[in-house]
Scaffold this active site. Structure first.
Site, PDB file in Angstrom:
ATOM      1  N   CYS A 187     -80.872 -60.561 -71.146  1.00 56.09           N
ATOM      2  CA  CYS A 187     -81.202 -59.395 -70.618  1.00 56.09           C
ATOM      3  C   CYS A 187     -81.430 -59.908 -69.202  1.00 56.09           C
ATOM      4  O   CYS A 187     -82.518 -60.437 -68.827  1.00 56.09           O
ATOM      5  CB  CYS A 187     -82.552 -58.823 -70.904  1.00 56.09           C
ATOM      6  SG  CYS A 187     -83.187 -57.407 -70.005  1.00 56.09           S
ATOM      7  N   CYS A 225     -84.688 -58.354 -67.082  1.00 53.52           N
ATOM      8  CA  CYS A 225     -86.050 -58.302 -67.692  1.00 53.52           C
ATOM      9  C   CYS A 225     -85.899 -59.194 -68.735  1.00 53.52           C
ATOM     10  O   CYS A 225     -85.337 -60.354 -68.652  1.00 53.52           O
ATOM     11  CB  CYS A 225     -86.325 -57.069 -68.285  1.00 53.52           C
ATOM     12  SG  CYS A 225     -88.134 -56.956 -68.980  1.00 53.52           S
ATOM     13  N   SER A 226     -86.345 -59.074 -69.881  1.00 60.80           N
ATOM     14  CA  SER A 226     -86.130 -59.901 -71.085  1.00 60.80           C
ATOM     15  C   SER A 226     -86.063 -59.118 -72.444  1.00 60.80           C
ATOM     16  O   SER A 226     -86.636 -59.651 -73.143  1.00 60.80           O
ATOM     17  CB  SER A 226     -87.461 -60.867 -71.089  1.00 60.80           C
ATOM     18  OG  SER A 226     -87.537 -61.725 -70.062  1.00 60.80           O
ATOM     19  N   CYS A 227     -85.422 -58.087 -72.453  1.00 58.88           N
ATOM     20  CA  CYS A 227     -85.400 -57.236 -73.364  1.00 58.88           C
ATOM     21  C   CYS A 227     -84.509 -57.732 -74.736  1.00 58.88           C
ATOM     22  O   CYS A 227     -83.754 -58.705 -74.382  1.00 58.88           O
ATOM     23  CB  CYS A 227     -84.554 -55.711 -73.125  1.00 58.88           C
ATOM     24  SG  CYS A 227     -85.390 -55.103 -71.796  1.00 58.88           S
TER      25      CYS A 227
END
Lengths: 214, 212
Positions: free
Chosen positions: A118, A121-123
């Site tokens: 991601c 972000c850090s999805c």
């Protein structure tokens, strides 16, 4: 008279102007202060925080995704359904919830390797894999996975066969991805529990491969 | 230009440091508390997914770069609480008024945690126009990557994929998208633009991303 810029840039708090600058700078104290303020006003129940932490430390993690992968290895009909509509299929196994409301499963095959990142972000598919590991959230992974995935894989000790294509899936806040790795050779006739023990977290992100059968 | 969070493809970062498969979920106790307090505060219902993402993306670039992951969360949460009128800056400075907050009745209770986490927050919308593309259609992503309806460099199309040519590969769900209003970013049915993705190919840099 010239201005003396000496020390102007030292210890400058760049978050001036943001509300969070009103909290202590030390991260642990910052969290503690915010929790205390919210608790004092009745906005947060500390027991609820404990329950959330327990959920992600002990109840929701890669063991969920491993069950999905193992079933897909063992049951061709399940695999087909999973690749067609993963959200519904994993929900049917009880793996639905926060940060995993929409899921796509991408299957590795001979000649194709999938990898998930991601960049914005850090999805990550929480109900299937839990909380993402630190490296998944790192700038280095977010920046490099889409530019030089093979070099990143090498840093995980993964070298793909010559000619293997790498597909990198960049997650969105809404859509999360799970990699379905290839079933290891030598596992014919294994049941799902035994298969699930070979499925590593990283093999479902695409930065690793399943454990070879002993 | 997009924001500092749009780092896909950026040069200059060092190696990725893998961890052990059995590394602890939370490396520090405060990491766990930061996650939990953020989720619990979210349950007050004063913001949605887009608002909370916006709060992290608009951290000052210097802060974004120096903050660790959960530091970003907690800074964004503090900013959100003030922006949404839940708390004041004075509250954050430790001179909070005593007594329950008007929203206290909405506080997440421990017994409700499993249900709330299992419920999630789906973003799929009913209705809307049919997908504009079918698999195999030639597509090109927008350039520049910035969202045209949200000021300040917000994007859901990373810069590295802007202007890329490829083939449409898959329509997924109809998702809502952020639309700013003076007071809140609401989730609304929007012009549905499904996946448009360069077709992954051997040795290249494939990616999948919805254009909005």
């Amino acid at each position: 008279m010239p201005h003396d810029h000496h020390d102007h840039d030292h210890d400058h708090h760049h978050d001036d102007g943001h509300a969070h600058a009103h909290l202590p700078p030390d991260p642990a104290l910052r969290v503690k202060a915010l929790e205390s303020i919210l608790t004092a006003r009745g906005l947060v129940d500390p027991a609820a925080l404990d329950a959330i932490i327990d959920t992600y430390e002990n109840r929701i993690g890669p063991q969920n995704g491993a069950k999905v992968v193992a079933r897909a290895w063992a049951d061709p009909g399940f695999r087909t359904a999973l690749l067609e509509d993963a959200t519904a299929v994993v929900a049917g196994m009880g793996f639905y919830g926060r940060q995993g409301e929409h899921v796509t499963v991408v299957a590795n095959s001979a000649g194709t390797h999938n990898m998930v990142v991601c960049t914005l972000c850090s999805c990550y598919p929480w109900p299937l894999l839990g909380i993402p590991p630190a490296w998944y959230k790192s700038d280095a992974y977010r920046a490099r996975a889409v530019r030089e995935p093979r070099r990143v894989l090498a840093e995980f000790g993964v070298t793909l066969p010559e000619g293997t294509a790498v597909r990198v899936w960049d997650s969105t806040a809404e859509m999360r991805y799970l990699v379905l790795p290839e079933r290891p050779a030598g596992t014919e006739g294994w049941d799902e529990d035994r298969l699930a023990a070979l499925v590593t977290r990283d093999s479902m992100i695409g930065t690793g491969l399943p454990t070879a059968p002993a | 230009m997009t924001r500092v969070h749009d780092m896909g493809g950026r040069f200059g970062d060092g190696p990725v440091i893998p961890d052990a498969q059995d590394a602890p979920v939370f490396h520090e106790e405060w990491h766990a508390r930061a996650l939990a307090v953020t989720l619990a505060a979210g349950a007050l219902g004063q913001w949605n997914l887009d608002i909370s993402r916006h709060a992290r993306e608009r951290l000052a670039p210097t802060d974004y770069a120096r903050f660790s992951y959960y530091e970003k969360w907690i800074a964004a949460l503090a900013d959100l609480l003030v922006d949404r009128g839940v708390l004041t800056r004075e509250d954050l400075s430790g001179v909070a008024p005593e007594g329950p907050h008007p929203l206290a009745a909405r506080a997440l209770r421990a017994e409700a945690v499993p249900g709330v986490l299992a419920l999630g927050g789906p973003t799929e919308r009913d209705g809307g126009p049919a997908p504009r593309f079918v698999p195999g259609d030639a597509v090109r992503t927008l350039r520049p990557a910035a969202n045209r309806r949200v000021a300040g460099g917000h994007t859901r199309l990373p810069a590295y994929a802007a202007g890329a040519r490829g083939a449409f590969c898959r329509a997924t769900a109809r998702m809502s998208s952020p639309t700013p209003t003076p007071t809140i970013w609401e989730r609304r049915p929007s012009r549905f633009t499904p996946w448009s993705s360069p077709r992954p190919s051997s040795g290249r840099m494939p990616r999948t991303r919805a254009t909005r």
